[in-house]
Structures are given as C-alpha cells and as structure tokens.
Design an enzyme around this catalytic site. Structure first.
Site, PDB file in Angstrom:
ATOM      1  N   ASP A  62       5.255   2.552  -7.609  1.00 54.45           N
ATOM      2  CA  ASP A  62       5.049   1.003  -6.492  1.00 54.45           C
ATOM      3  C   ASP A  62       4.551  -0.169  -6.806  1.00 54.45           C
ATOM      4  O   ASP A  62       2.983   0.535  -7.147  1.00 54.45           O
ATOM      5  CB  ASP A  62       4.823   1.463  -5.171  1.00 54.45           C
ATOM      6  CG  ASP A  62       4.762   0.705  -4.032  1.00 54.45           C
ATOM      7  OD1 ASP A  62       5.244  -0.241  -4.865  1.00 54.45           O
ATOM      8  OD2 ASP A  62       3.701   0.454  -3.482  1.00 54.45           O
ATOM      9  N   ASP A  95      -3.956   4.491  -1.556  1.00 56.98           N
ATOM     10  CA  ASP A  95      -4.281   4.274  -2.634  1.00 56.98           C
ATOM     11  C   ASP A  95      -5.653   2.828  -2.754  1.00 56.98           C
ATOM     12  O   ASP A  95      -6.064   2.686  -1.418  1.00 56.98           O
ATOM     13  CB  ASP A  95      -3.051   3.339  -3.636  1.00 56.98           C
ATOM     14  CG  ASP A  95      -3.054   2.131  -3.026  1.00 56.98           C
ATOM     15  OD1 ASP A  95      -2.349   2.460  -1.392  1.00 56.98           O
ATOM     16  OD2 ASP A  95      -2.639   1.325  -3.476  1.00 56.98           O
ATOM     17  N   SER A 147       0.931  -0.747  -5.046  1.00 50.47           N
ATOM     18  CA  SER A 147       0.036   0.125  -4.674  1.00 50.47           C
ATOM     19  C   SER A 147      -0.488   0.775  -6.438  1.00 50.47           C
ATOM     20  O   SER A 147       0.173   0.267  -7.594  1.00 50.47           O
ATOM     21  CB  SER A 147       0.635   1.634  -4.368  1.00 50.47           C
ATOM     22  OG  SER A 147       1.298   1.333  -3.048  1.00 50.47           O
ATOM     23  N   GLY A 177      -0.309  -3.233   5.450  1.00 49.77           N
ATOM     24  CA  GLY A 177      -0.106  -4.793   6.122  1.00 49.77           C
ATOM     25  C   GLY A 177      -1.121  -5.609   5.409  1.00 49.77           C
ATOM     26  O   GLY A 177      -1.020  -6.521   4.477  1.00 49.77           O
ATOM     27  N   THR A 193       0.733  -1.183   0.206  1.00 43.96           N
ATOM     28  CA  THR A 193      -0.022  -0.071   0.010  1.00 43.96           C
ATOM     29  C   THR A 193       0.686   0.907  -0.394  1.00 43.96           C
ATOM     30  O   THR A 193       1.596   1.675   1.038  1.00 43.96           O
ATOM     31  CB  THR A 193      -0.791  -0.236   1.489  1.00 43.96           C
ATOM     32  OG1 THR A 193      -1.878  -1.112   1.347  1.00 43.96           O
ATOM     33  CG2 THR A 193      -1.531   0.887   1.377  1.00 43.96           C
ATOM     34  N   LYS A 195      -9.207   1.659   2.504  1.00 43.36           N
ATOM     35  CA  LYS A 195      -8.306   0.992   2.841  1.00 43.36           C
ATOM     36  C   LYS A 195      -8.070   2.530   3.929  1.00 43.36           C
ATOM     37  O   LYS A 195      -8.079   3.190   5.223  1.00 43.36           O
ATOM     38  CB  LYS A 195      -7.147   1.717   2.990  1.00 43.36           C
ATOM     39  CG  LYS A 195      -6.340   0.224   1.914  1.00 43.36           C
ATOM     40  CD  LYS A 195      -4.482   1.111   1.088  1.00 43.36           C
ATOM     41  CE  LYS A 195      -5.157  -0.147  -0.348  1.00 43.36           C
ATOM     42  NZ  LYS A 195      -3.772  -0.410  -1.180  1.00 43.36           N
ATOM     43  N   ARG A 252      -6.049  -0.540  -3.896  1.00 45.16           N
ATOM     44  CA  ARG A 252      -5.234  -1.637  -4.444  1.00 45.16           C
ATOM     45  C   ARG A 252      -4.744  -2.729  -3.129  1.00 45.16           C
ATOM     46  O   ARG A 252      -3.962  -2.465  -2.394  1.00 45.16           O
ATOM     47  CB  ARG A 252      -4.480  -1.513  -5.740  1.00 45.16           C
ATOM     48  CG  ARG A 252      -3.209  -2.520  -5.597  1.00 45.16           C
ATOM     49  CD  ARG A 252      -2.260  -3.178  -6.432  1.00 45.16           C
ATOM     50  NE  ARG A 252      -2.745  -1.721  -8.001  1.00 45.16           N
ATOM     51  CZ  ARG A 252      -1.812  -2.341  -9.285  1.00 45.16           C
ATOM     52  NH1 ARG A 252      -0.108  -2.628  -8.627  1.00 45.16           N
ATOM     53  NH2 ARG A 252      -1.907  -1.903  -9.770  1.00 45.16           N
ATOM     54  N   SER A 265       3.843  -0.258   1.389  1.00 42.45           N
ATOM     55  CA  SER A 265       5.233  -0.375   0.882  1.00 42.45           C
ATOM     56  C   SER A 265       5.528   1.078  -0.372  1.00 42.45           C
ATOM     57  O   SER A 265       6.925   1.202  -0.746  1.00 42.45           O
ATOM     58  CB  SER A 265       5.480  -1.345  -0.481  1.00 42.45           C
ATOM     59  OG  SER A 265       3.253  -1.457  -0.895  1.00 42.45           O
TER      60      SER A 265
END
Lengths: 191, 195, 266
Positions: free
Chosen positions: C195, C46, C198, C76, C30, C62, C48, C158
């Site tokens: 990233d 985000d 994400s 996480g 994320t 999220k 995803r 991430s």
C-alpha cells in the site's frame, strides 16, 4: 534543523498577493523567550496567531513565573489549532528551541489543525515545502556544529526558494544554542 | 478600479486617491474623497466594495476618536494599524466581512517618525515605504522601486507621484478624474494642490 | 477542551470561494491491525504519515495509550486520532478514579463511539481499540461515523485490504502470543510493501491478562536509510550574509530583601 547541541530555524522574507510581491521584509519567525515559531500560510492568520501566542505565552509566564519550554509550547500550538478544527487557520507552523532544563534540542512541525510531527532531523513548511523536503533529505546530516548547521540550513532554504516562484525575496536564519542566538539575514536572489 | 497610493518620505507621508466614484460603467461623481481623518496626525485612505468602504472608515474614525476623548491620549500610528487590522481580521470571520483595503498614513509625535501601513480585507498588514492597492500597484510599483529614496523631501515625493499619476492616466482603461493628494507630517494633515 | 470553535468556518468557505487554495491536513494513510490470542491481544501499526503524495513523517506513532492496559491504533485524519484519543484517555482516567475500578475496554469503546457519532463523521478517526480489563481481553474497531465492530482480528486504514488478506489466510483460533505478534507484523508488512499510503516500520503493542501492556516501538525496521555515499557539508562562508545580530541569553536572578517591618503612616 537540529545540530549538535543547537537548532536552526530559517524563512524567506517575501509577502505577496499571488504574483505581485508586496513586501521583502515580512518576517515569519517569532520568538517567545527562547522558543522560536515559524509561521507560513495566509499572512493575516500568521499575524493573528503570532499575536495569540504572544498573549498566551505572556499569560503562561505570569502564571508560572518562568518561560515556556519548546515541548510545552508545541502542545500549546497544537491545542490552539485544533480548537479551530472545523474552521482552521490557514497556516503551517514549525517550532524550534532548546529546552533550558535538559539542554536538549527540540523541533517539530504541525498541519493546519494541529497534528504534531515530531522529527529528529528537520521540519519544512510553506509553498516550497516539496522543494525543501528534497533539499533537506539530501543535504542534511546529523550532529553538525552551529556554524556548519548555518551553512546547511541556508543552502537548503536558498536553493529550494529558487525553485519556487512564490518564495524568496530575502531570507533570515536563526542559529540557536543554549546561551546564544545568532540571527543572520542572507544575501539572496531578488527575482 | 480606484486608485490609492501612499509614499513615505523623510518626515511625512503622502497619500493620493482618485477623485472618480464609479459604479458599473458610469462615473457618478468626480470629487469623491476616499480618505477619512482618524485624528490630528492619522489619515486613512480606502478602496473596496462601495458601501463597505465608507461604513468601515467611519466606524474606525469614530472608535479612534472615542479613544482619544476617553483616554485624553491620541492613538499612535502603529496602534491604529494594529487596531484596524484586528477589526478587519475579526470582520473576516463574520457572516458578511467588510471588503475594504486601506492605507494608513500617520505621524508619530512621540518618536517624530512618519508611518505608512498597508492593510487588506483579509487582515494582512505590512508597514512599507510606499504602497498601492489594486491595479494601480501594477503600474506604479516599478516607478517607485526605481526612483524611491528613503531620505526624500515632500517635494521629491510629489515629483514621483506626478510620474505615477501620468503613467496611470496613460495606461488605465478608464478616466479616474485626477487625484486628491494629502500630506501627513508633524503639523498634522493638509491637502496639497496637485495637477 | 471546552468544545470546538467554528469561528473561522464561514470565513474559510468565503476564502475558498475567492479562489484561495485550502491547505491539506496530514492523514495517516495507514495500515493498522489487531488480533486476539488466548490470554491477550496484540495491535500493530505502520509508521508513515502522509500529506497528499508527500511523506510528512517517516516514523510517527500511531499506537496511542487510552489507559495503562488499553491501547488503540489510529487511522484517518492524524490530528483527529491524536486528539480524540487524548480526550477519551483523560475522561477514562477520571471515570476510573470516580468508580475506583480499572477502566474497561467497552467503556473506552462506548465513549469513543458516542463522541464520534455526535460529530457525524466529521472527526475522521478510525480506530482499533484493544486491551485487557477485569473481564478479560478485548478487540474492537470504531469507524468515524460511530459504528463499531467486534472480532478476533481487525484491520483498518488504506492498507487494510492487504493486511486483511494476511489475517484471513493465516489466523487460527489457538494462536499464542508469539504467533499473534508474528501474524500482526506480517499483516502490517503486507500494508508497508503493497500500500502506497503505508510504509517504514512496524510498531506493536501486546496486552496480556494479568500483565502490564508492552509497547514494542519500531518492532521491525525493514526500511532503514542507507548511509549517504558522500557528505554535502558546505564549507563555512559559503552563504553570503547581509547582517548579523547576536543575542546572548543571560540568567536574571531576583532577590527579595525583607526588611524588619513595613512602614505605615501613623
């Protein structure tokens, strides 16, 4: 998969231990009233969980004097799985149904510890999930009539299973509308 | 490498188990019976870790007989299968799980139907027309797939079993010392001569 | 939740040792960020969710509500962020009812860190907690092991490195609401584009002192799927059917008929 005022849920019928096929009649879709639950993964846990949910939904029915709705059942699945956070059941469940009050189609999927994946279009699970993602992503379109949804979900399942050595050996599809459920066994490859 | 086979025919179930009791490279006994009678119309055949097998089979036997005595009603085949599966699934979550795979052969006196259930140590249960545990499955399933018919008589079933037995003795790397064959039907459980 | 059950733990170790594959849990690989401005705080994420290299959900949520004016963004293990948030949210509500006060952000933070510390990092929740309460606006972050951070801007997940690059270069002290919203969505976009864990859309939540919190679900949607070039609709009758069963759902109405009085033996 979600269609216009309908949902469909499908699974293959194989039970195997590694490469050896043991049964071609192992159903992985269960219904609790008008809510449908598909369970993939370790066969022992599939049976154990289907029995657990039969018990829990029957208790719910007695307490509430009504059948459980899909959204409620999804949360029941989630909390039941998360209760075993550090010793999970090895399953990949999906829920499908139509809310009898709002008449809205509902589908969702879970990971093995109960994280809900709400989706508007389709949910996949099992050993052929990668293949199913590919099939569904290309073949799916929104607002299909029940008969068209049946063809779409069947073809997605059949063709994905053909690219997975561990899946196949028969298939079953349920098409659910607000007042009717049609269960069909598909003709499929037997290799 | 024990052999446990089951074939359900029109009005009965045939169970075959190997007579050899092996440990490591030695055959310790040639008259080992790998079955236990659960009640008048239900028989359990088992394989797995030696020690666990008989302990588990006799535990199930005792519990099922206790039920029959307490309730004055014998458990029916599906109920026994459900109970045994539940016990194995529960055992799997314990410190030392029973490593036992079983076949349950039963005859339901209420519906007048035979029943064959296969359950492994993980608690996986399937009701099948014919079943085998372990390596025996690899050698016999193709024969059964080809010759099996659901409306067969006991004699037809025994004929296929003969073919399976022949195939096993030619292909299995060790001598399993022949098979004990039992039939479960409306009249109860009986052993049949087979050789 | 009456405590977690470890019933299957040993069994699974046994199963894993026997060579059965262990299924993967969904993780929110994320990008989540938060940033303060004068008079409030913004958090963003985000949308995803991934399971290994597979995108499990293209538009998940999220941003979680802990209380009407305290929100948190989670990274996480997806199930952990979801469940720990629901648990703390419920305890926070009970706490605020028993104290007759609006819940405070530090309270939420303390409850979270004590819970996570108790589980020694095994509950894989990494959270950015933000909100407004009677003491002002606040922005914190919590790690799975129970440690916490305070700051004017935060990023986690991430994509946190990509997001932090944007925050570090563009953040300044006298940011207003619009500026903070822009900074947060830019930071999330840095994650979305750079990233792999994400992607998809930007969700945003603005909490201002003296106002209701506002959730901007899908604030930016820079990854809308193109209309498919052609339809893959199959002709009816394509799939061969072996057997068909039809179940009609019917309503059963029960009526209780009351008689005058129950008859009782003399």
């Amino acid at each position: 998969m979600v269609g216009k005022d309908c949902v469909a849920i499908a699974s293959d019928l194989r039970l195997g231990s590694q490469s050896l096929g043991v049964s071609n009649n192992f159903e992985k879709v269960f219904n609790f009233g008008h809510v449908f639950l598909g369970l993939t993964g370790l066969a022992s846990d599939v049976t154990t969980l289907s029995e657990t949910f039969r018990f829990k939904t029957n208790m719910y029915k007695m307490r509430e004097d009504r059948l459980i709705e899909p959204e409620t059942f999804a949360n029941l699945v989630s909390s039941t799985l998360y209760e075993k956070r550090f010793g999970p059941y090895f399953v990949g469940p999906i829920v499908a149904g139509i809310n009898s009050k709002t008449e809205k189609p509902f589908i969702c999927g879970f990971d093995l510890i109960g994280c809900i994946d709400f989706a508007k279009d389709f949910i996949v699970a099992g050993t052929a999930s990668d293949q199913l993602y590919g099939m569904c992503e290309s073949v799916y379109e929104p607002n299909l009539e029940p008969e068209d949804l049946f063809e779409t979900i069947s073809q997605a399942l059949l063709n994905a299973a053909d690219r997975d050595a561990l899946s196949g050996w028969g298939a079953v599809v349920y098409v659910i509308t607000k007042d009717k459920i049609v269960k069909r066994y598909l003709k499929s490859r037997q290799d | 490498m024990d052999i446990v086979l089951g074939i359900q025919v029109e009005d009965s179930v045939i169970i075959a188990t190997s007579k050899a009791f092996t440990r490591g490279i030695s055959v310790l006994k040639t008259t080992d019976d790998k079955t236990r009678v659960l009640n008048d119309h239900n028989l359990m055949a088992f394989t797995g870790e030696s020690g666990d097998t008989v302990q588990f089979a006799e535990l199930m036997q005792a519990n099922i007989q206790l039920h029959g005595m307490r309730e004055q009603v014998d458990l029916r085949p599906k109920a026994i299968a459900s109970f045994v599966r539940g016990q194995l699934a529960k055992s799997l979550r314990s410190r030392k799980p029973f490593q036992v795979n079983v076949l349950l052969a039963g005859f339901d006196e209420t519906t007048n139907l035979p029943n064959l259930s296969m359950i492994d140590y993980l608690g996986t249960r399937v009701d099948l027309p014919y079943a085998a545990h372990g390596y025996a499955a690899f050698y016999t399933m193709s024969l059964l797939d080809h010759h099996y018919r659901s409306n067969m008589s006991v004699d037809d079933g025994l004929r296929i079993l003969k073919m399976c037995s022949k195939e096993l003795s030619t292909r299995m790397p060790i001598d399993f010392k022949g098979l004990y064959v039992k039939v479960v039907d409306a009249n109860g459980i009986r052993e049949v001569d087979f050789e | 939740m009456a405590g977690l059950s470890f019933e299957n733990y040993q069994r699974n170790q046994f199963l894993a040792a026997k060579g059965h594959g262990v299924p993967k849990a969904t993780s929110t690989g994320t990008t989540i960020v938060g940033c303060k401005f004068k008079g409030g705080v913004v958090i963003a994420a985000d949308t995803r969710a991934t399971s290994g290299p597979i995108v499990a959900d293209k538009n998940c949520e999220k941003l979680h509500r802990l209380s009407p004016k305290i929100w948190c963004a989670g990274a996480g293990t997806a199930a952990d962020t979801e469940m720990v948030t629901a648990l703390i949210s419920s305890n926070l509500e009970l706490h605020s009812m028993s104290t007759s006060r609006a819940p405070r952000v530090v309270t939420a933070l303390t409850m979270l860190k004590q819970h996570l510390f108790k589980y020694q990092g095994h509950i894989g929740a990494y959270l950015i907690v933000a909100g407004v309460d009677p003491t002002g606006s606040h922005l914190f972050s919590v790690q799975a092991h129970g440690s916490t951070d305070i700051g004017f801007y935060q990023s986690l997940g991430s994509g946190s490195l990509a997001a932090m690059a944007v925050l570090e270069s563009n953040w300044h002290e006298d940011l207003d609401k619009e500026g903070a919203m822009k900074l947060c969505s830019d930071a999330i976009q840095a994650g979305i584009w750079n990233d792999l864990g994400s992607g998809s859309n930007v969700d945003l939540c603005v909490m201002e002192v003296g106002k209701d919190a506002v959730l901007y679900r899908n604030h930016l949607t820079p990854n809308v799927r193109e209309q498919k070039a052609s339809s893959y609709k199959f002709a009816r009758g394509t799939t061969a059917i072996l057997k068909e069963d039809i179940f009609k759902l019917i309503d059963v109405e029960e009526e209780t008929i009351h008689s005058e009085a129950m008859e009782v033996d003399a």
